[in-house]
Design a protein around this motif. Structure first.
Motif, PDB file in Angstrom:
ATOM      1  N   PHE A  52       0.815  -1.217   0.000  1.00  0.00           N
ATOM      2  CA  PHE A  52       0.000   0.000   0.000  1.00  0.00           C
ATOM      3  C   PHE A  52       0.849   1.267   0.000  1.00  0.00           C
ATOM      4  O   PHE A  52       0.480   2.268  -0.606  1.00  0.00           O
ATOM      5  CB  PHE A  52      -1.033  -0.053   1.134  1.00  0.00           C
ATOM      6  CG  PHE A  52      -1.938  -1.240   0.962  1.00  0.00           C
ATOM      7  CD1 PHE A  52      -2.923  -1.237  -0.012  1.00  0.00           C
ATOM      8  CD2 PHE A  52      -1.740  -2.414   1.695  1.00  0.00           C
ATOM      9  CE1 PHE A  52      -3.718  -2.346  -0.246  1.00  0.00           C
ATOM     10  CE2 PHE A  52      -2.536  -3.533   1.473  1.00  0.00           C
ATOM     11  CZ  PHE A  52      -3.518  -3.498   0.503  1.00  0.00           C
ATOM     12  N   GLY A  66      -7.652   4.384  -4.688  1.00  0.00           N
ATOM     13  CA  GLY A  66      -7.839   4.358  -3.239  1.00  0.00           C
ATOM     14  C   GLY A  66      -9.129   3.724  -2.787  1.00  0.00           C
ATOM     15  O   GLY A  66      -9.243   3.316  -1.633  1.00  0.00           O
ATOM     16  N   ASP A  67     -10.123   3.627  -3.632  1.00  0.00           N
ATOM     17  CA  ASP A  67     -11.349   2.951  -3.214  1.00  0.00           C
ATOM     18  C   ASP A  67     -11.460   1.635  -3.978  1.00  0.00           C
ATOM     19  O   ASP A  67     -10.544   1.239  -4.684  1.00  0.00           O
ATOM     20  CB  ASP A  67     -12.566   3.862  -3.438  1.00  0.00           C
ATOM     21  CG  ASP A  67     -13.596   3.680  -2.328  1.00  0.00           C
ATOM     22  OD1 ASP A  67     -14.045   2.530  -2.113  1.00  0.00           O
ATOM     23  OD2 ASP A  67     -13.935   4.680  -1.676  1.00  0.00           O
ATOM     24  N   ASP A  68     -12.583   0.939  -3.795  1.00  0.00           N
ATOM     25  CA  ASP A  68     -12.702  -0.366  -4.448  1.00  0.00           C
ATOM     26  C   ASP A  68     -12.858  -0.250  -5.957  1.00  0.00           C
ATOM     27  O   ASP A  68     -12.424  -1.116  -6.701  1.00  0.00           O
ATOM     28  CB  ASP A  68     -13.870  -1.144  -3.839  1.00  0.00           C
ATOM     29  CG  ASP A  68     -13.520  -1.584  -2.427  1.00  0.00           C
ATOM     30  OD1 ASP A  68     -12.487  -2.258  -2.275  1.00  0.00           O
ATOM     31  OD2 ASP A  68     -14.237  -1.213  -1.482  1.00  0.00           O
ATOM     32  N   GLY A  72      -6.680   3.544 -11.088  1.00  0.00           N
ATOM     33  CA  GLY A  72      -6.750   2.322 -10.283  1.00  0.00           C
ATOM     34  C   GLY A  72      -5.846   1.260 -10.847  1.00  0.00           C
ATOM     35  O   GLY A  72      -5.094   1.501 -11.797  1.00  0.00           O
ATOM     36  N   GLY A  73      -5.906   0.074 -10.246  1.00  0.00           N
ATOM     37  CA  GLY A  73      -5.076  -1.012 -10.736  1.00  0.00           C
ATOM     38  C   GLY A  73      -4.960  -2.123  -9.734  1.00  0.00           C
ATOM     39  O   GLY A  73      -5.807  -2.278  -8.852  1.00  0.00           O
ATOM     40  N   THR A 123      -1.577  -4.538  -7.732  1.00  0.00           N
ATOM     41  CA  THR A 123      -0.135  -4.692  -7.571  1.00  0.00           C
ATOM     42  C   THR A 123       0.137  -6.011  -6.873  1.00  0.00           C
ATOM     43  O   THR A 123      -0.407  -6.244  -5.795  1.00  0.00           O
ATOM     44  CB  THR A 123       0.435  -3.521  -6.727  1.00  0.00           C
ATOM     45  OG1 THR A 123       0.004  -2.282  -7.327  1.00  0.00           O
ATOM     46  CG2 THR A 123       1.936  -3.563  -6.675  1.00  0.00           C
TER      47      THR A 123
HETATM   48  P1  ADP Z   1      -8.798  -4.282  -3.761  1.00  0.00           P
HETATM   49  O1  ADP Z   1      -8.341  -4.998  -2.537  1.00  0.00           O
HETATM   50  O2  ADP Z   1     -10.105  -3.609  -3.647  1.00  0.00           O
HETATM   51  O3  ADP Z   1      -8.602  -5.089  -5.000  1.00  0.00           O
HETATM   52  P2  ADP Z   1      -6.218  -3.102  -3.779  1.00  0.00           P
HETATM   53  O4  ADP Z   1      -5.876  -3.282  -2.366  1.00  0.00           O
HETATM   54  O5  ADP Z   1      -5.647  -4.053  -4.759  1.00  0.00           O
HETATM   55  O6  ADP Z   1      -7.783  -3.038  -3.929  1.00  0.00           O
HETATM   56  O7  ADP Z   1      -5.802  -1.640  -4.233  1.00  0.00           O
HETATM   57  C1  ADP Z   1      -6.086  -0.512  -3.434  1.00  0.00           C
HETATM   58  C2  ADP Z   1      -6.335   0.682  -4.311  1.00  0.00           C
HETATM   59  O8  ADP Z   1      -5.154   0.962  -5.034  1.00  0.00           O
HETATM   60  C3  ADP Z   1      -7.443   0.475  -5.341  1.00  0.00           C
HETATM   61  O9  ADP Z   1      -8.091   1.722  -5.519  1.00  0.00           O
HETATM   62  C4  ADP Z   1      -6.671   0.097  -6.580  1.00  0.00           C
HETATM   63  O10 ADP Z   1      -7.387   0.469  -7.765  1.00  0.00           O
HETATM   64  C5  ADP Z   1      -5.397   0.918  -6.431  1.00  0.00           C
HETATM   65  N1  ADP Z   1      -4.204   0.301  -7.050  1.00  0.00           N
HETATM   66  C6  ADP Z   1      -3.636  -0.884  -6.789  1.00  0.00           C
HETATM   67  N2  ADP Z   1      -2.538  -1.094  -7.526  1.00  0.00           N
HETATM   68  C7  ADP Z   1      -2.406   0.020  -8.313  1.00  0.00           C
HETATM   69  C8  ADP Z   1      -1.482   0.431  -9.304  1.00  0.00           C
HETATM   70  N3  ADP Z   1      -0.431  -0.324  -9.670  1.00  0.00           N
HETATM   71  N4  ADP Z   1      -1.671   1.630  -9.879  1.00  0.00           N
HETATM   72  C9  ADP Z   1      -2.719   2.391  -9.540  1.00  0.00           C
HETATM   73  N5  ADP Z   1      -3.623   2.080  -8.612  1.00  0.00           N
HETATM   74  C10 ADP Z   1      -3.478   0.896  -7.995  1.00  0.00           C
END
Ligand code: ADP
Ligand code: MG
Length: 317
Positions: free
Chosen positions: A4, A23-25, A115-116, A118
């Protein structure tokens, strides 16, 4: 650095045009009334699409550029993108330049990262782009008609030259190599041209796997054929290095990684096509015409039919 912190530090930017970003779902997009969303994904896999040694800033640029090229081919205006990233480790020395290259191109097109995902794993970069286009006006592969002119933007074959040099197949002067490398690593998505061609091009595709291979997709979707002027195509390679003519033709017609637009337009609209290209600041070259008879026919500068076959890139061939 945890997952995070990594997202927060390298990929979170305040949402601007879009309603809700990282940052959100879910991210929330707000396309304007009367517009359709244009959506496309492209994945870059280490060892397949790029070598481990590639500069991460260039990789950040390219990962987004190849996606924006798909929006360009539809005549769409970029809005936002998501980034699914698999990384062997949270390496700052890699992430910082990667994010810099990525956001430089994103900002140039006002395309926000919203979003995305990782995860840890082999290096793999998957971007999904969202664009908008007035309803019913997206450029498709299926609209080419017999009698249309066939055009391609920019230059072709230089990315392949850089690839062959990195494979050790030939060596070229340093300045030519630098230019060819920039074509391979830093493609310019033809976003302004794609939008300028709305209502003008009858069909459009971006050239990623090689000119002839991508043209075949248009011909099949439109149920037409084409005659190509190979002499006009040969002039499309920018880097003026000594190559035997067969190799040059192969790289121009089937090189791959060019990210130019290949499009058709009615023959009585040449002036409008020229004006669109000028307005977009992108050169376009007329390389042939669409014919009713299916198939692809290549002619040399003297008008003789070229019998040679050219294979385009196919991951599973
Ligand atoms: P979730 O658990 O809901 O799948 P994550 O914990 O994977 O969400 O991600 C937290 C937030 O960070 C989400 O808003 C997600 O879209 C964003 N996020 C995750 N990885 C990336 C990335 N590589 N680039 C941009 N946003 C990201
Ligand atoms: Mg969630």
């Amino acid at each position: 650095m945890g997952e995070f912190d990594l997202i927060e530090r390298f990929f979170k930017r305040p949402a601007r045009r879009n309603a809700l970003g990282v940052g959100d779902d879910c991210a929330l997009l707000a396309p304007a009334a009367g517009m359709q969303l244009a959506v496309s994904s492209d994945m870059l896999v280490e060892g397949r699409h790029f070598l481990p040694a590639v500069d991460p800033a260039r990789l950040g640029h390219k990962a987004l550029a190849v996606n924006l090229s798909d929006l360009a081919a539809c005549g769409a205006q970029p809005l936002a993108f998501t980034l699914a990233l698999s990384l062997p480790q949270a390496d700052e020395a890699w992430l910082a330049p990667f994010a810099r290259g990525l956001f430089a191109l994103a900002e140039a097109h006002e395309c926000e990262l919203v979003g995305g995902d990782t995860t840890r794993g082999p290096l793999n970069i998957c971007i999904t782009v969202f664009g908008e286009v007035p309803a019913g006006q997206a450029l498709l592969r299926s609209g080419a008609r017999a009698g249309d002119d066939l055009y391609v933007s920019g230059s072709l074959g230089d990315a392949r030259l850089a690839l062959e040099v990195s494979r050790g197949a030939l060596s070229v002067p340093a300045d030519a190599l630098e230019r060819a490398r920039a074509r391979l690593d830093l493609p310019t998505p033809r976003v302004a041209l794609g939008q300028a061609l709305r209502g003008l091009a009858t069909a459009c595709i971006d050239v990623s796997d090689g000119l002839l291979g991508d043209l075949r997709h248009v011909l099949r979707a439109s149920a037409v054929g084409a005659a190509i002027d190979a002499g006009a195509c040969l002039a499309l390679m920018d880097c003026a290095v000594q190559l035997d003519p067969d190799t040059r033709l192969e790289w121009v017609l089937a090189g791959g990684d060019d990210y130019e637009l290949l499009f058709t337009a009615a023959a009585d609209r040449r002036q409008q096509v020229e004006a669109a290209a000028r307005a977009a600041g992108t050169r376009v070259t007329r390389i042939g015409r669409i014919e009713a008879a299916p198939g692809l026919r290549l002619f040399d500068a003297t008008g003789h039919r070229i019998a040679r076959q050219f294979a385009s890139f196919d991951h599973f061939a």
